[in-house]
Structure formats: structure tokens, C-alpha cells
Scaffold this active site. Structure first.
Site, PDB file in Angstrom:
ATOM      1  N   ARG A 240      49.967  43.993  88.940  1.00  0.00           N
ATOM      2  CA  ARG A 240      50.533  43.418  87.719  1.00  0.00           C
ATOM      3  C   ARG A 240      51.299  44.489  86.959  1.00  0.00           C
ATOM      4  NH1 ARG A 240      50.044  39.313  89.792  1.00  0.00           N
ATOM      5  NH2 ARG A 240      48.841  37.458  89.179  1.00  0.00           N
TER       6      ARG A 240
ATOM      7  N   HIS B  86      59.131  40.813  92.325  1.00  0.00           N
ATOM      8  CA  HIS B  86      57.849  40.103  92.355  1.00  0.00           C
ATOM      9  C   HIS B  86      57.786  39.127  93.526  1.00  0.00           C
ATOM     10  CE1 HIS B  86      54.309  38.805  89.577  1.00  0.00           C
ATOM     11  NE2 HIS B  86      53.980  38.723  90.854  1.00  0.00           N
TER      12      HIS B  86
END
Length: 315
Positions: free
Chosen positions: A230, A278
Site C-alpha cells: 500500500r 497499481h
């Protein structure tokens, strides 16, 4: 109509994301129930289940009869960070073998590219330089932070390829070929052993901003850093300083504090940072939808849920 039949609406809360496939898939698995996409909810009192991804904070508090909150992916930090998250409602996440495979392939690609010095050969190609190095491989001691499903899988794959692998997690893990470290008291011992770090930690209150100046200054030798967990784990300005002062030699980043990464962000123009948008591991709706539907039916019957999250621990 009984109370359970009345409360039969399932809501998908994922703004700025195409959720048509999710809606159609859930409707096929739950033909007797209403599936809708937030904010198109006619009667909040009929909503007993939601599936979310980056939902607006506070958007779930009007659903007074919730029995299930499901993440649309493996991570749940985006759910648990909501200060208005309904109290007492179970939260579940997606566990999918395909997610594990794709993450491991992503990480293996980066590790092998760094191991075989492809970054240097790419630079030398640009200058038409033929440099047949005596040792075309970097000697790696690989440390994995976060030894859950994803961490264990990449660790086992790296061990099979003959790499020296170390694991760091909240509790020690028994994995063949992996030296395990656990807890803050063993973090320094872990860092002393490694020169490539893969971060796969869950994002919790204790791991928020863990990759900061203090962390980088504890490194006894330069490392290559891969962050595929993250963006909240990394203090971005501290990484730039660590790259400038040689604590970090190269960074491979798939996740960021703000996504999409702003076009004027300092990371874009750094040769020592490799960016992917991502995409390390993306949820497959075909695998996730049956899990979500099954858990909702379980929740409405009061049956045990699969992949339930410990809200206090954050995963």
C-alpha cells in the site's frame, strides 16, 4: 414477507470504477435479491450487504441493517479507515489463488530483472556499449516484510530458485528455506541480513508510514526496495532522501499515497524509481463474486463467514 426477505438488497460501493461486471455477476448468483450500485439505493433499510472499494467515508452509516461488509479485493485498509464504519458488522476480504499467482509473477519479474542487472544493460544499450561483465548477477539476500498468503508464496518461489530469503512479520513463520524474524525487537536483525526488501505488509495503524527516514537510516547497506502493498506504508519524501544519500539504490513502486500518481510528482523523473500503476495483482471478478455472494448468504443465515477480518488487528 418475512424480515430476512425484506432486507434483501446488496449494494456495490465503488465510485469511479466500472462495476457493471460485478453487478451482473452478483445478480446471477443471487437471482432472488436486489443488486444495486451506490448511490442508487431506494430504501437504505433493505440493505443488508455491501461490497466496497475506496467507498466515500460515511457512505455506509445509513445502512442500519447491515450484516456484511465485503472488500472487493484482498486489502481492507480502505474499508477500516472509515471513521463512520458501522460498529459490529463483520468485514470480509477476497482470497483468490489467482491474486497470489499474479503478485508472485510481478515480484519475480522485478527480482530477476534486478538480479540479472537488466537496468545496467538497458543503459549500456542506449550508449551502444558492449560490456560483458565477469559477474552478470547481483548477489541478493531477499527480505520479505509481511508473511501472509502473498508473502509465503513469493518466499517459496524465491527459495525454489535458490535465493537466500528472510521473512519479517508480527509472529514467526515456519517456511522451509526461509529465516524468520518477528516483531519490532527483531526488525534490526532482519534489516542486517538483506539487500533487497519486498514490502507486502497489511496497512494498519502500526505499519502506516513504516518505510520512513528512521527505517531507511537503520539499513546497514544499500538496498533495492519493492513496495507492492500500500502507498500508505511509504513516506514518499523520505524515500527520495534515501535514494539521494545512497541508503536505497533502486525502488520499484506499484502503490502510492495518491492514485493515480499526479503527473507532476517527483517520482516520475527519477531514473532510480520504476513505476507501475497499481497493477501488481488485480482482483478477478469471476473468482471474487462467488465468494462475496456466498458470504452474504451465510451472513443472513447467521453462519460462519469465510475470510473474515479481525477489525482490531486490521487484517
Amino acid at each position: 414477507m418475512d424480515q430476512q426477505s425484506k432486507m434483501s438488497t446488496f449494494v456495490i460501493v465503488a465510485p469511479n470504477r466500472d462495476t457493471s461486471q460485478w453487478k451482473d455477476g452478483l445478480q446471477k448468483h443471487l437471482p432472488d435479491h436486489t443488486i444495486t450500485i451506490w448511490p442508487e439505493v431506494e430504501d437504505p433499510d433493505t440493505v443488508s450487504g455491501v461490497a466496497c472499494w475506496n467507498h466515500p467515508h460515511g457512505s455506509l452509516k445509513d445502512f442500519k441493517n447491515l450484516k456484511l461488509i465485503s472488500s472487493l479485493g484482498a486489502g481492507v485498509d480502505h474499508v477500516l479507515s472509515d471513521p463512520d464504519l458501522p460498529v459490529g458488522v463483520p468485514v470480509t476480504r477476497i482470497v483468490d489463488q489467482a491474486l497470489t499467482y499474479t503478485m508472485s509473477r510481478y515480484l519475480l519479474g522485478l527480482v530477476l530483472s534486478w538480479h540479472r542487472r537488466f537496468d545496467i544493460y538497458r543503459q549500456e544499450q542506449a550508449t551502444h556499449t558492449w560490456n560483458q561483465k565477469a559477474n552478470p548477477e547481483r548477489n541478493l539476500q531477499i527480505g520479505i516484510m509481511g508473511m501472509g498468503v502473498l508473502g509465503r508464496d513469493i518466499a517459496e518461489n524465491l527459495v525454489r530458485l535458490g535465493f537466500e530469503v528472510y521473512g519479517y512479520s508480527r509472529s514467526k513463520k515456519e517456511i522451509d528455506g526461509v529465516t524468520s524474524f518477528a516483531g519490532e525487537e527483531e526488525l534490526q536483525s532482519f534489516l542486517n541480513e538483506v539487500n533487497l526488501i519486498i514490502n507486502l505488509l497489511p496497512l494498519t495503524k502500526s505499519t502506516q508510514g513504516i518505510l520512513d527516514a528512521t527505517f531507511f537510516n537503520r539499513l546497514p547497506r544499500p538496498v533495492c526496495l519493492i513496495n507492492a502493498a500500500r502507498g500508505g506504508h511509504l513516506v514518499e519524501e523520505d524515500l527520495i532522501s534515501a535514494l539521494d544519500n545512497g541508503k536505497v539504490e533502486q525502488a520499484f513502486l506499484d502503490v502510492f499515497q495518491q492514485e493515480p500518481l499526479p503527473s507532476d510528482h517527483a517520482f516520475w523523473d527519477r531514473k532510480d524509481i520504476f513505476i507501475t500503476p497499481h497493477i501488481a495483482s488485480i482482483t478477478n471478478p469471476d473468482a471474487a463474486i462467488p465468494q462475496i455472494a456466498n458470504n452474504w448468504l451465510r451472513a443472513m443465515k447467521g453462519e460462519p463467514l469465510r475470510h473474515k477480518v479481525n477489525r482490531s488487528e486490521g487484517y
